[in-house]
Scaffold this active site. Structure first.
Site, PDB file in Angstrom:
ATOM      1  N   SER A 198      35.058  63.998  55.137  1.00 10.42           N
ATOM      2  CA  SER A 198      35.669  62.780  54.625  1.00 10.42           C
ATOM      3  C   SER A 198      34.891  61.547  55.108  1.00 10.42           C
ATOM      4  O   SER A 198      33.696  61.435  54.870  1.00 10.42           O
ATOM      5  CB  SER A 198      37.140  62.736  55.039  1.00 10.42           C
ATOM      6  OG  SER A 198      37.843  61.720  54.360  1.00 10.42           O
ATOM      7  N   GLU A 205      39.600  66.815  43.732  1.00 10.23           N
ATOM      8  CA  GLU A 205      39.524  65.600  44.547  1.00 10.23           C
ATOM      9  C   GLU A 205      39.153  64.369  43.736  1.00 10.23           C
ATOM     10  O   GLU A 205      38.264  64.417  42.876  1.00 10.23           O
ATOM     11  CB  GLU A 205      38.475  65.768  45.646  1.00 10.23           C
ATOM     12  CG  GLU A 205      38.801  66.801  46.693  1.00 10.23           C
ATOM     13  CD  GLU A 205      37.888  66.671  47.900  1.00 10.23           C
ATOM     14  OE1 GLU A 205      37.746  65.539  48.408  1.00 10.23           O
ATOM     15  OE2 GLU A 205      37.337  67.692  48.331  1.00 10.23           O
ATOM     16  N   HIS A 265      41.265  67.694  49.165  1.00  9.26           N
ATOM     17  CA  HIS A 265      40.415  67.007  50.129  1.00  9.26           C
ATOM     18  C   HIS A 265      40.406  67.710  51.487  1.00  9.26           C
ATOM     19  O   HIS A 265      41.454  67.942  52.090  1.00  9.26           O
ATOM     20  CB  HIS A 265      40.915  65.565  50.292  1.00  9.26           C
ATOM     21  CG  HIS A 265      40.002  64.680  51.067  1.00  9.26           C
ATOM     22  ND1 HIS A 265      38.712  64.398  50.664  1.00  9.26           N
ATOM     23  CD2 HIS A 265      40.182  64.001  52.229  1.00  9.26           C
ATOM     24  CE1 HIS A 265      38.144  63.584  51.536  1.00  9.26           C
ATOM     25  NE2 HIS A 265      39.007  63.330  52.497  1.00  9.26           N
TER      26      HIS A 265
END
Length: 314
Positions: free
Chosen positions: A151, A246, A276
């Protein structure tokens, strides 16, 4: 570009994640990062055969997980996720154990870098660069360092490489990026076509991926903030993993495409129906197990210097 099918177990977990994030109270706190900021955790149990050292720096601290018996001089610099607002937490300590085991006994350094809103850009990048420098000063050479992140941490890993390259420093041996947040302008098409699908960030603009705390008053197209806008020429081999549901899917696809055009070795793996950073499921679902197995293979390639045919550059 490998694409992996969605399993029944993966679909069930995706539905559970979607229901949690759709909850009026808990979901909002999850999406905004508020719950992560207030998270209270018990002490993490260091796995048998390992030691964990806390290394205090001027502005932050780092944690070094080392096996009692080291089988490799390689080290992973892990840059944790959390939308640049979440601090280091136990799931990333578990990640460090996975990385070490998959690397057959390698060390893992995880900086608890400064986060926004108290410390916006460039604090996280400065701390990541300082952690890289610490590794060099403590005996690891660039060809023995792999930078990994998920991320925001995945985007930070890419930004770090750009930062090092611009300063004429040697780059690490490889990069592992799980669902990297590489475009803080949200310009990619998946922010639109996956808006209703994404079980973590979908159906709302009140989420981490629209948060400007880290960017502050800076230009979000700066490559050190949004690496997608940077130059990938000379980058080391990269493994990029992302879920097809995502909103950040385009971040991975566009980075991989741009890096390949620049001549980089890139393996982009898209996991059908996944959300995610689904790798947080660890060994619970086949998709996550497969993703971690892929990480292990990538580390083997880096360690052994296998031929280019082991990378997917198509």
């Amino acid at each position: 570009m490998p694409q992996f099918e969605n399993t029944p177990q993966g679909r069930v977990l995706r539905e559970i994640v979607a229901r949690m994030h759709a909850d009026n109270l808990i979901g909002r706190k999850l999406r905004s990062g508020e719950l992560r900021k207030k998270l209270s955790e018990s002490d993490w149990k260091v796995p048998a055969g390992y030691s964990l050292s806390v290394i205090e720096q001027k502005n932050y601290s780092m944690e070094l997980l080392e096996p009692d018996v080291q089988n490799s001089r390689m080290v992973i610099l892990q840059l944790h996720g959390g939308g640049y607002v979440g601090k280091l937490c136990n799931i990333y300590r578990s990640f460090s154990g996975f990385y070490s085991e998959l690397g057959h006994g390698i060390s893992v350094l995880t900086p608890d870098y400064r986060v926004a809103p108290e410390n916006p850009y460039p604090a996280a990048l400065e701390d990541a660069a300082a952690a890289y420098e610490w590794l060099l000063l403590n005996g690891w050479t660039e060809d023995r360092i792999v930078v990994a992140g998920d991320s925001a941490g995945g985007g930070l890993a890419l930004a770090l490489c750009m930062y090092l390259k611009d300063r004429k420093q040697k780059l690490p041996a490889g990069v592992i990026a799980m669902s990297p947040w590489a475009d803080l302008t949200q310009s990619g098409p998946s922010y639109r076509f996956n808006f209703r699908k994404d079980p973590v960030f979908g159906n709302t603009l009140d989420s981490l991926i629209f948060n400007k705390d880290y960017v502050g008053k800076q230009d979000p197209t700066q490559p050190y903030i949004s690496p997608l806008y940077g130059n990938f020429e000379g980058f080391p081999p990269m493994l990029i993993q992302v879920g097809s549901y995502e909103m950040l899917l385009s971040d991975s696809e566009l980075v991989a495409e741009k890096a390949k055009r620049a001549g980089c070795k890139v393996r982009l793996s898209i996991y059908e129906g996944m959300f995610h950073v689904f790798q947080m499921a660890l060994l619970v679902i086949p998709e996550s197990r497969r993703a971690w197995k892929e990480v292990g293979k990538f580390l083997e390639i880096i360690q052994q210097g296998l031929p280019d045919s082991h990378y997917d550059t198509a």
